[in-house]
Write a protein that holds these residues in place. Structure first.
Motif, PDB file in Angstrom:
ATOM      1  N   ILE A  55     -43.940 -47.307 -25.937  1.00 50.83           N
ATOM      2  CA  ILE A  55     -44.271 -46.974 -27.130  1.00 50.83           C
ATOM      3  C   ILE A  55     -45.829 -47.065 -27.334  1.00 50.83           C
ATOM      4  CG2 ILE A  55     -43.859 -49.388 -27.906  1.00 50.83           C
ATOM      5  CD1 ILE A  55     -43.020 -48.164 -30.660  1.00 50.83           C
ATOM      6  N   ILE A  56     -46.497 -46.033 -28.126  1.00 47.33           N
ATOM      7  CA  ILE A  56     -47.836 -46.335 -28.325  1.00 47.33           C
ATOM      8  C   ILE A  56     -47.718 -46.488 -29.893  1.00 47.33           C
ATOM      9  CG2 ILE A  56     -50.035 -44.979 -28.549  1.00 47.33           C
ATOM     10  CD1 ILE A  56     -48.965 -43.315 -26.372  1.00 47.33           C
ATOM     11  N   PHE A  57     -48.377 -47.706 -30.276  1.00 48.11           N
ATOM     12  CA  PHE A  57     -48.285 -48.349 -31.604  1.00 48.11           C
ATOM     13  C   PHE A  57     -49.575 -47.534 -32.263  1.00 48.11           C
ATOM     14  CE2 PHE A  57     -46.632 -51.842 -29.154  1.00 48.11           C
ATOM     15  CZ  PHE A  57     -45.353 -51.896 -29.972  1.00 48.11           C
ATOM     16  N   GLN A  58     -49.426 -47.710 -33.716  1.00 46.10           N
ATOM     17  CA  GLN A  58     -50.202 -47.082 -34.834  1.00 46.10           C
ATOM     18  C   GLN A  58     -51.582 -47.871 -34.451  1.00 46.10           C
ATOM     19  OE1 GLN A  58     -48.157 -47.080 -38.523  1.00 46.10           O
ATOM     20  NE2 GLN A  58     -49.773 -45.834 -39.501  1.00 46.10           N
ATOM     21  N   GLN A  59     -51.605 -48.910 -34.287  1.00 44.39           N
ATOM     22  CA  GLN A  59     -52.892 -49.502 -34.062  1.00 44.39           C
ATOM     23  C   GLN A  59     -53.102 -50.026 -32.501  1.00 44.39           C
ATOM     24  OE1 GLN A  59     -55.110 -49.833 -36.351  1.00 44.39           O
ATOM     25  NE2 GLN A  59     -53.565 -49.278 -37.894  1.00 44.39           N
ATOM     26  N   PRO A  60     -54.262 -49.712 -32.038  1.00 40.91           N
ATOM     27  CA  PRO A  60     -54.347 -50.105 -30.611  1.00 40.91           C
ATOM     28  C   PRO A  60     -53.939 -51.407 -30.125  1.00 40.91           C
ATOM     29  CG  PRO A  60     -56.533 -49.349 -31.317  1.00 40.91           C
ATOM     30  CD  PRO A  60     -55.289 -49.158 -32.655  1.00 40.91           C
ATOM     31  N   SER A  61     -53.253 -51.849 -29.095  1.00 38.12           N
ATOM     32  CA  SER A  61     -52.916 -53.422 -28.841  1.00 38.12           C
ATOM     33  C   SER A  61     -53.281 -53.479 -27.414  1.00 38.12           C
ATOM     34  CB  SER A  61     -51.504 -53.370 -29.297  1.00 38.12           C
ATOM     35  OG  SER A  61     -51.015 -52.724 -28.452  1.00 38.12           O
ATOM     36  N   LEU A  62     -54.469 -54.002 -27.286  1.00 37.49           N
ATOM     37  CA  LEU A  62     -54.731 -54.132 -25.767  1.00 37.49           C
ATOM     38  C   LEU A  62     -54.954 -55.914 -25.577  1.00 37.49           C
ATOM     39  CD1 LEU A  62     -57.482 -51.537 -25.372  1.00 37.49           C
ATOM     40  CD2 LEU A  62     -55.360 -51.399 -24.377  1.00 37.49           C
ATOM     41  N   LEU A  63     -54.855 -56.155 -24.159  1.00 42.90           N
ATOM     42  CA  LEU A  63     -55.034 -57.391 -23.960  1.00 42.90           C
ATOM     43  C   LEU A  63     -56.421 -57.656 -23.735  1.00 42.90           C
ATOM     44  CD1 LEU A  63     -52.253 -57.601 -21.179  1.00 42.90           C
ATOM     45  CD2 LEU A  63     -52.194 -58.548 -23.493  1.00 42.90           C
TER      46      LEU A  63
END
Ligand SMILES: Nc1ncnc2c1ncn2[C@@H]1O[C@H](COP(=O)(O)OP(=O)(O)OP(=O)(O)O)[C@@H](O)[C@H]1O
Ligand SMILES: [Mg+2]
Length: 253
Positions: free
Chosen positions: A80-88
């Motif tokens: 899944i690619i979320f609406q807001q970027p979610s990176l570590l």
């Protein structure tokens, strides 16, 4: 992989014992290799819909199955690619992209990072950390991270909203190219009618309060699609007419 959605309902629990019914009785079959666009107004329940398919939220009732097996949580075959970027934040761009592959010891996939970095326009930023890149770049990193594992199902939640028009147009086409080569099943959420017509082989138009399927449009046009073509205009008009119907229907309270 085929996704079968049967009478999917979702309500959120609110304070003081209240609940909000977001999705009602959604039934839909997404065939193996489809590129399905989920089109609906802001707030109608699109992210909820996608998170249920990802197995990130429990259903209130109904069933979602993949190749006949009910979904009971997330799975690496569904990215899944979320609406807001979610990176570590503690990993650089390159390590963020390969994180999942390294965990799963997918050495062949890791080798393809150079190609993805290039396609996503991230060359030269491999060793840079998330706090040092723009939101649009971070979202491109998320897209590369989702594609590198060769998912069988790719779920995308308005992934291009934070991108400028140039990047968006480029990545829409790149994603279609990837899909044509890899033939994964894609479910792409958008509120942009043109994006839906440019990319999908089917468009599922959602209505709101609670969210339900209004109509499904099959888009029989070759890629790349010409936004100025009469065929494009026809389908846009059909969708807008249907959309107007939705807006004219008073909400039920
Ligand atoms: N965790 C939650 N708890 C309670 N209500 C929620 C929760 N998540 C979403 N909602 C509500 O559910 C409805 C649908 O939200 P959702 O995020 O699925 O819509 P959306 O179509 O993705 O919106 P957007 O286009 O703005 O991203 C909204 O009214 C929202 O306030
Ligand atoms: Mg959303």
């Amino acid at each position: 992989m085929t996704i079968t959605i049967e009478k999917m309902c979702k309500s959120y629990q609110l304070p003081a014992g209240k609940s909000l019914k977001v999705l009602e009785d959604i039934s839909l079959t997404i065939n193996d290799g489809d590129f399905v666009m989920i089109l609906g107004e802001s707030g109608c329940g699109k992210s909820t819909f996608l998170n249920l398919l990802a197995g990130l939220l429990p259903l209130t009732s109904g069933d979602v199955s993949v190749n006949g097996g009910s979904i009971d949580g997330p799975h690496p075959s569904r990215s899944i690619i979320f609406q807001q970027p979610s990176l570590l934040p503690w990993l650089n761009v390159e390590d963020n992209i390969t994180f999942g592959c390294k965990l799963r010891k997918e050495h062949n996939n890791i080798k393809q990072i150079g190609q993805l970095i290039r396609i996503m326009g991230l060359s030269g930023f491999e060793k840079v950390y998330p706090s040092e890149i723009s939101v649009g770049m971070a979202q491109r990193v998320c897209i590369a991270r989702a594609l590198i594992g060769h998912p069988e199902i790719l779920l995308l939640d308005e992934p291009f909203t934070s991108l400028d028009t140039f990047n968006r147009t480029h990545l829409q086409q790149e994603l279609i190219d990837f899909w044509q080569i890899e033939s994964f099943t894609a479910v792409f959420v958008t509120h942009d009618i043109d994006e839906a017509i440019l990319m999908g082989n089917r468009i599922v138009l959602l209505g709101e309060r609670p969210c339900h399927v209004v109509e499904i449009f099959d888009i029989d046009m070759n890629y790349p699609r010409d936004i100025a073509s009469p065929q494009f205009f026809d389908i846009r008009t059909k969708i807008l007419r249907k959309f107007k119907d939705i807006l004219l229907t008073p909400p039920e309270f």
